[in-house]
Motif scaffolding. Structure first.
Motif, PDB file in Angstrom:
ATOM      1  N   VAL A 703       0.891  -1.164   0.000  1.00 48.43           N
ATOM      2  CA  VAL A 703       0.000   0.000   0.000  1.00 48.43           C
ATOM      3  C   VAL A 703       0.926   1.209   0.000  1.00 48.43           C
ATOM      4  CG1 VAL A 703      -1.818   1.241   1.205  1.00 48.43           C
ATOM      5  CG2 VAL A 703      -1.719  -1.256   1.342  1.00 48.43           C
ATOM      6  N   ALA A 704       0.865   1.993  -1.066  1.00 48.64           N
ATOM      7  CA  ALA A 704       1.851   3.060  -1.192  1.00 48.64           C
ATOM      8  C   ALA A 704       1.195   4.360  -1.618  1.00 48.64           C
ATOM      9  CB  ALA A 704       2.928   2.649  -2.195  1.00 48.64           C
ATOM     10  N   SER A 705       1.768   5.460  -1.137  1.00 45.91           N
ATOM     11  CA  SER A 705       1.215   6.763  -1.509  1.00 45.91           C
ATOM     12  C   SER A 705       2.328   7.723  -1.932  1.00 45.91           C
ATOM     13  CB  SER A 705       0.433   7.356  -0.328  1.00 45.91           C
ATOM     14  OG  SER A 705       1.230   7.378   0.829  1.00 45.91           O
ATOM     15  N   ARG A 706       1.963   8.706  -2.697  1.00 45.09           N
ATOM     16  CA  ARG A 706       2.856   9.753  -3.203  1.00 45.09           C
ATOM     17  C   ARG A 706       4.173   9.157  -3.734  1.00 45.09           C
ATOM     18  NH1 ARG A 706       4.029  14.784  -0.570  1.00 45.09           N
ATOM     19  NH2 ARG A 706       4.808  13.680   1.255  1.00 45.09           N
ATOM     20  N   GLN A 707       5.306   9.584  -3.223  1.00 47.87           N
ATOM     21  CA  GLN A 707       6.568   9.077  -3.773  1.00 47.87           C
ATOM     22  C   GLN A 707       6.712   7.570  -3.551  1.00 47.87           C
ATOM     23  OE1 GLN A 707       6.278  11.830  -1.964  1.00 47.87           O
ATOM     24  NE2 GLN A 707       7.214  13.496  -3.119  1.00 47.87           N
ATOM     25  N   GLY A 708       6.069   7.054  -2.502  1.00 47.55           N
ATOM     26  CA  GLY A 708       6.048   5.605  -2.282  1.00 47.55           C
ATOM     27  C   GLY A 708       5.333   4.913  -3.431  1.00 47.55           C
ATOM     28  N   ALA A 709       4.247   5.533  -3.895  1.00 49.21           N
ATOM     29  CA  ALA A 709       3.491   4.990  -5.023  1.00 49.21           C
ATOM     30  C   ALA A 709       4.306   5.089  -6.313  1.00 49.21           C
ATOM     31  CB  ALA A 709       2.170   5.732  -5.181  1.00 49.21           C
ATOM     32  N   ASP A 710       5.035   6.186  -6.450  1.00 51.27           N
ATOM     33  CA  ASP A 710       5.909   6.328  -7.617  1.00 51.27           C
ATOM     34  C   ASP A 710       6.905   5.172  -7.667  1.00 51.27           C
ATOM     35  OD1 ASP A 710       4.885   8.687  -8.630  1.00 51.27           O
ATOM     36  OD2 ASP A 710       6.294   9.983  -7.556  1.00 51.27           O
ATOM     37  N   TRP A 711       7.487   4.881  -6.490  1.00 50.58           N
ATOM     38  CA  TRP A 711       8.505   3.816  -6.429  1.00 50.58           C
ATOM     39  C   TRP A 711       7.891   2.470  -6.799  1.00 50.58           C
ATOM     40  CZ3 TRP A 711       9.556  -0.780  -3.985  1.00 50.58           C
ATOM     41  CH2 TRP A 711      10.879  -1.219  -4.047  1.00 50.58           C
ATOM     42  N   ALA A 712       6.736   2.174  -6.201  1.00 47.73           N
ATOM     43  CA  ALA A 712       6.090   0.875  -6.462  1.00 47.73           C
ATOM     44  C   ALA A 712       5.674   0.758  -7.926  1.00 47.73           C
ATOM     45  CB  ALA A 712       4.882   0.698  -5.542  1.00 47.73           C
ATOM     46  N   ALA A 713       5.195   1.867  -8.485  1.00 47.36           N
ATOM     47  CA  ALA A 713       4.775   1.825  -9.892  1.00 47.36           C
ATOM     48  C   ALA A 713       5.985   1.605 -10.791  1.00 47.36           C
ATOM     49  CB  ALA A 713       4.067   3.121 -10.260  1.00 47.36           C
ATOM     50  N   LYS A 714       7.078   2.216 -10.401  1.00 45.61           N
ATOM     51  CA  LYS A 714       8.277   2.143 -11.243  1.00 45.61           C
ATOM     52  C   LYS A 714       8.931   0.770 -11.162  1.00 45.61           C
ATOM     53  CE  LYS A 714      12.026   5.415 -11.219  1.00 45.61           C
ATOM     54  NZ  LYS A 714      12.428   6.634 -10.507  1.00 45.61           N
ATOM     55  N   TYR A 715       9.047   0.234  -9.941  1.00 44.48           N
ATOM     56  CA  TYR A 715       9.868  -0.971  -9.780  1.00 44.48           C
ATOM     57  C   TYR A 715       9.096  -2.255  -9.496  1.00 44.48           C
ATOM     58  CZ  TYR A 715      13.492   2.578  -9.451  1.00 44.48           C
ATOM     59  OH  TYR A 715      14.321   3.637  -9.704  1.00 44.48           O
ATOM     60  N   VAL A 716       7.862  -2.148  -8.988  1.00 46.01           N
ATOM     61  CA  VAL A 716       7.145  -3.382  -8.644  1.00 46.01           C
ATOM     62  C   VAL A 716       6.111  -3.747  -9.704  1.00 46.01           C
ATOM     63  CG1 VAL A 716       5.734  -4.563  -6.920  1.00 46.01           C
ATOM     64  CG2 VAL A 716       7.561  -3.014  -6.192  1.00 46.01           C
ATOM     65  N   THR A 717       5.228  -2.805 -10.021  1.00 47.09           N
ATOM     66  CA  THR A 717       4.276  -3.133 -11.093  1.00 47.09           C
ATOM     67  C   THR A 717       4.921  -2.880 -12.454  1.00 47.09           C
ATOM     68  OG1 THR A 717       3.235  -0.959 -10.879  1.00 47.09           O
ATOM     69  CG2 THR A 717       2.206  -2.772  -9.701  1.00 47.09           C
ATOM     70  N   GLY A 718       6.084  -2.250 -12.420  1.00 44.27           N
ATOM     71  CA  GLY A 718       6.916  -2.174 -13.613  1.00 44.27           C
ATOM     72  C   GLY A 718       6.427  -1.269 -14.718  1.00 44.27           C
TER      73      GLY A 718
END
Ligand code: ZN
Length: 874
Positions: A703-718
């Motif tokens: 569960v990620a928000s703001r820059q955390g969401a950016d990171w997850a989108a970039k590296y986890v969901t790719g």
């Protein structure tokens, strides 16, 4: 340890300008004289600070317990001083409130206060005598890291208790001085511990020294890492609640707030940037602020101290200690000294000392007291005028009031009404229906009429401003609170006459209920209730099984048919290991603790086709939530603290806090959720992504928000956002003088954005209106997931509800996702573009965050998507 190296410098040599030379080779503590007023006779029997602290002021930060003890002793012995404990911090440190005046005034303090308050209502204002003392408020140490803002209270209190002569007698006769010396005890304790721990025998002036660089989360904030100088408005923390209650009890005419800023800055005092003023602050208030600044100016000119007063800081966000008073008939004054985290530090202007900061704050404390006393009759007149013009503005306002409701979650209304009360704003229950904003509001609604002395404050809480003359904001530009609380609300233009009834008691609004007999089949309750997640967490942790209905259901109960929206929580009797009598008693307790209406279902069959309580697709089983919250490193302590406060303090759920640099060594299988909040840049090292992705596929949820969401989108969901980035910028040439405004143009400092929420998705459960407002303070843009059902909330076509955002940003963001929820293997990745838990005030988006914890596996991916993924996997 540090103390023995202290040299007792003569205060006269400091003032003669020899200070810097001497300080370069010695310690920096100063004897008491350094802080006091030259030529003043001091009563030598009054307890001196060093006698209590064992060190001089400025030698090291004064420990909280010692300051408490000193203040109590000083007040006990002084006929000019009273002290009371007005509350406790989260860590159970007392918050002291000190009243200083002449002994004669203190003897008739209740009378003085009652007379003083007459001025804040035009109907009684004429009865208040102009001879009354001015009421001056000094607030020290709201930011724990800025300890000179707190330690300055000590020489100020000593001076007020010990000074003798006509000058002090006259000041005390004409003033009631209210002092909160220790407003943020927990933050201050962290700062004190740090500076003491790294205290060195050789003075550490090197800015690189650890003493000047306190580790995450620093000491600015309180226990849950809230910035208390944003809490005047929001009132979610015990410290600010204690303080505001006293503030409105007195409605002081001058309020001063002592801080520290960057170490390379000189000294600052209000009035602040002229153009950056909240529109409801009267022009006369600004004029008087400029006038009282003349007293600080004179005092610092005498010291030859460098200062500035009309740049950098503003009067816009009313949640700050220097701005809030200005929408409440008072002058708010901000003071800032260039920070010395340690005791002395190199700066662009040479070595600066903590002692000098304390001295400057002490001097401006006195110039505030003296200026207020000298401007006494003007301030009395202003206070009268403020409330007269408020009532006149209310009459001229096309809006007669604001109506609001949230029948699906009465606790949100109860909390909002409590907030209004803290701001001395009067609300009523609607006693007859009315039309507003194209809707009919019935008797389940409440209304705040504009025709009240707190008109400006009420207006500031409810109105939406989206046009601004100045684009630079020190803090948020929008805060419309009924939107943040997720209330259904509208401005009213019709007359409210005959439609106002008293607000009922909290319990009469909440109406918790519980079946008297053991439920024949199951217990059912609404998820929309504020504390339903706390109830579910407790049940699951106790080993009780619970399920969530994904469809709206009508349930046959002992008391008749009850309708539930999506998200109804079902606690079935079947297959539970706990004996039913015990489970019944537990549910009764949990229901009462969380103000729930718990119903007893008599059958598993609902009145709706396709949705029975034992449903296969229509109902999902819930699992206990064991979240891990990443703290430290690049994470924002504010964002992390808000999650911690929500889960630990409000929902009473265990949440494991793990520092970012320890995360790699943690066995993630112990946790159900990983929470990544906003922060700086890539919030985690890139090389952690593959392990986390494997953990998600095995059933974990990010569960990620703001820059955390950016990171997850970039590296986890790719998904790379590169495709979204438009490179349309032809380099421009601009005048340097326009830099301030131009640079700020596309910054979203904090505005409310509207999203359309899919309330049929488990991530939207508990909310009944599709419109949801979130606080946007980044330009984070989430990638659009391939799964057509994954865009849970999407910014609307015209998303700016309140606050400032440039047209370009609005254009870029409209129609993009605010929240996405995707399944990945057995787990899920749930992303928020905005911080759903902003300052513990966005109660609707908080629910979305809690949904992301409780229902993360209660939704399925698109079949098409699944087929796709399988093809890739195989
Ligand atoms: Zn500060």
């Amino acid at each position: 340890m540090i103390r023995k190296f202290v040299s007792r410098l003569a205060s006269t040599s400091m003032r003669a300008g020899l200070g810097v030379i001497l300080l370069a080779s010695s310690a920096v503590a100063e004897p008491l004289d350094y802080y006091l007023v030259t030529g003043t006779d001091y009563d030598q029997t009054v307890l001196k600070p060093a006698e209590e602290f064992g060190h001089d002021i400025g030698d090291q930060p004064i420990r909280h317990d010692l300051m408490v003890s000193y203040i109590r002793q000083l007040a006990a012995a002084s006929p000019r001083m009273m002290v009371e404990t007005i509350g406790y911090s989260h860590e159970r440190r007392p918050i002291l409130f000190i009243t200083v005046s002449s002994p004669e005034n203190l003897a008739r303090l209740d009378d003085i206060r009652a007379n003083h308050l007459l001025r804040s209502n035009p109907e009684t204002a004429d009865q208040a005598s102009d001879d009354l003392p001015v009421v001056t408020w000094l607030n020290y140490g709201v930011h724990g890291a800025e300890a000179s803002g707190m330690d300055a209270a000590v020489p100020a209190l000593y001076h007020l208790a010990a000074a003798r002569g006509d000058k002090i007698d006259e000041t005390l006769e004409n003033s009631v001085i209210l002092i909160t010396a220790i407003f943020n005890p927990d933050g201050h304790a962290r700062r004190g511990a740090w500076v003491t721990q790294y205290g060195s025998e050789v003075r550490a002036t090197d800015p690189e020294h650890e003493v000047h660089n306190q580790v995450w989360p620093g000491a600015r904030t309180n226990h849950y890492w809230f910035d208390l100088n944003r809490q005047w408005l929001l009132q979610t923390q015990p410290e600010s609640r204690a303080w505001l209650e006293q503030w409105h009890k007195w409605k002081p005419q001058v309020s001063a707030d002592f801080h520290e800023m960057g170490p390379n800055s000189t000294y600052y005092f209000h009035p602040g940037v002229p153009t950056r003023k909240y529109p409801l602050i009267p022009a006369r208030g600004r004029e008087l602020l400029v006038e009282i600044a003349g007293y600080h100016q004179k005092s610092l000119d005498q010291e030859k101290s460098l200062y500035f007063s009309e740049e950098g800081f503003d009067n816009y966000y009313i949640g700050k200690g220097s701005t809030y008073p200005q929408v409440n008939g008072s002058l708010g004054i901000l003071f800032e000294a260039g920070a010395q985290m340690g005791i002395a530090r190199e700066s662009d202007q040479g070595i600066k000392t903590y002692a000098k900061n304390i001295r400057n704050h002490f001097l401006t404390s006195l110039s505030t007291i003296d200026g207020a006393a000298a401007m006494r009759t003007k301030l009395h007149a202003y206070q009268r005028e403020f409330y007269e013009t408020a009532m006149a503005a209310a009459k001229d306002d096309d809006v007669t009031g604001y109506v609001f409701r949230a029948p699906e979650d009465p606790m949100r209304v109860v909390k909002f009404l409590a907030l209004l009360k803290r701001h001395d704003v009067t609300a009523y229950k609607l006693s007859a229906s009315l039309r507003a904003g194209g809707k009919t509001f019935g008797e389940d609604s409440f209304v705040v009429p504009m025709n009240q002395t707190q008109y400006r404050m009420a207006k500031a809480l409810f109105n939406r401003i989206t046009e601004f003359p100045d684009k630079v904001f020190y803090d948020v530009s929008g805060w419309t609170l009924p939107l943040a609380y997720g209330l259904d609300y509208a401005p009213v233009e019709a007359s409210l006459r005959g439609k106002l009834a008293d607000v009922p008691s909290d319990m009469a609004m909440l109406k918790p209920s519980f079946p008297s007999d053991i439920a024949p089949y199951a217990y059912v309750f609404h998820w929309s209730d504020y504390y339903a997640p706390r109830a579910v967490a407790r049940l699951l942790e106790t080993g009780v099984m619970a399920r969530v209905s994904k469809e709206p259901i009508r349930v046959q109960t002992a008391g008749g048919v009850v309708s539930f929206d999506r998200g109804a929580i079902i606690v079935q009797r079947d297959l539970q290991t706990m004996p039913i009598e015990e489970m019944h008693a537990l549910l009764k307790e949990v229901g009462a603790d969380n103000y729930l209406q718990i119903h007893a279902a008599t059958s598993g069959h609902t009145l709706d086709a396709g949705a029975d309580l034992g449903g296969r697709n229509s109902v999902a089983d819930l699992k206990a939530v064991k979240p891990l919250l990443v703290v430290g490193g690049k994470m924002s302590s504010y964002d992390a603290g808000e999650v911690w406060h929500l889960l630990d303090h409000r929902m009473n759920m265990p949440v494991t806090l793990v520092r970012q640099d320890r995360l790699k060594g943690v066995d993630m299988r112990r946790y159900t959720h990983l929470i990544l909040v906003g922060g700086r840049g890539d919030v985690l090292p890139k090389d952690m992504a593959s392990d986390l992705k494997a953990w998600v596929k095995a059933g974990g949820t990010i569960v990620a928000s703001r820059q955390g969401a950016d990171w997850a989108a970039k590296y986890v969901t790719g998904k790379d956002k590169k495709a979204d980035k438009k490179d349309d910028a032809t380099p421009e040439r601009l005048a340097y003088a326009d830099k301030g405004q131009k640079d700020a143009e596309h910054v979203i400092g904090g505005a409310l954005f509207e999203s359309d929420l899919d309330i049929t998705h488990p991530m939207g459960f508990g909310l009944v209106r599709r419109m949801v407002a979130s606080n946007k303070n980044t330009s984070t843009k989430l990638p659009v997931p391939k799964d057509p059902y994954a865009q849970v909330a999407v910014y609307s076509d015209s998303p700016l509800l309140s606050g400032y955002a440039s047209d370009r940003r609005i254009e870029e963001l409209k129609g993009t996702p605010m929240m996405t929820a995707e399944r990945l293997g057995d787990g899920a990745v749930i992303l928020f573009a905005d911080n759903p838990n902003f300052r513990a005030t966005y109660l609707a988006t908080e629910k979305l965050f809690l949904n992301a914890l409780f229902f993360s596996t209660a939704f399925d991916r698109s079949y098409a998507d699944e087929a796709d993924e399988q093809a890739v996997e195989e």
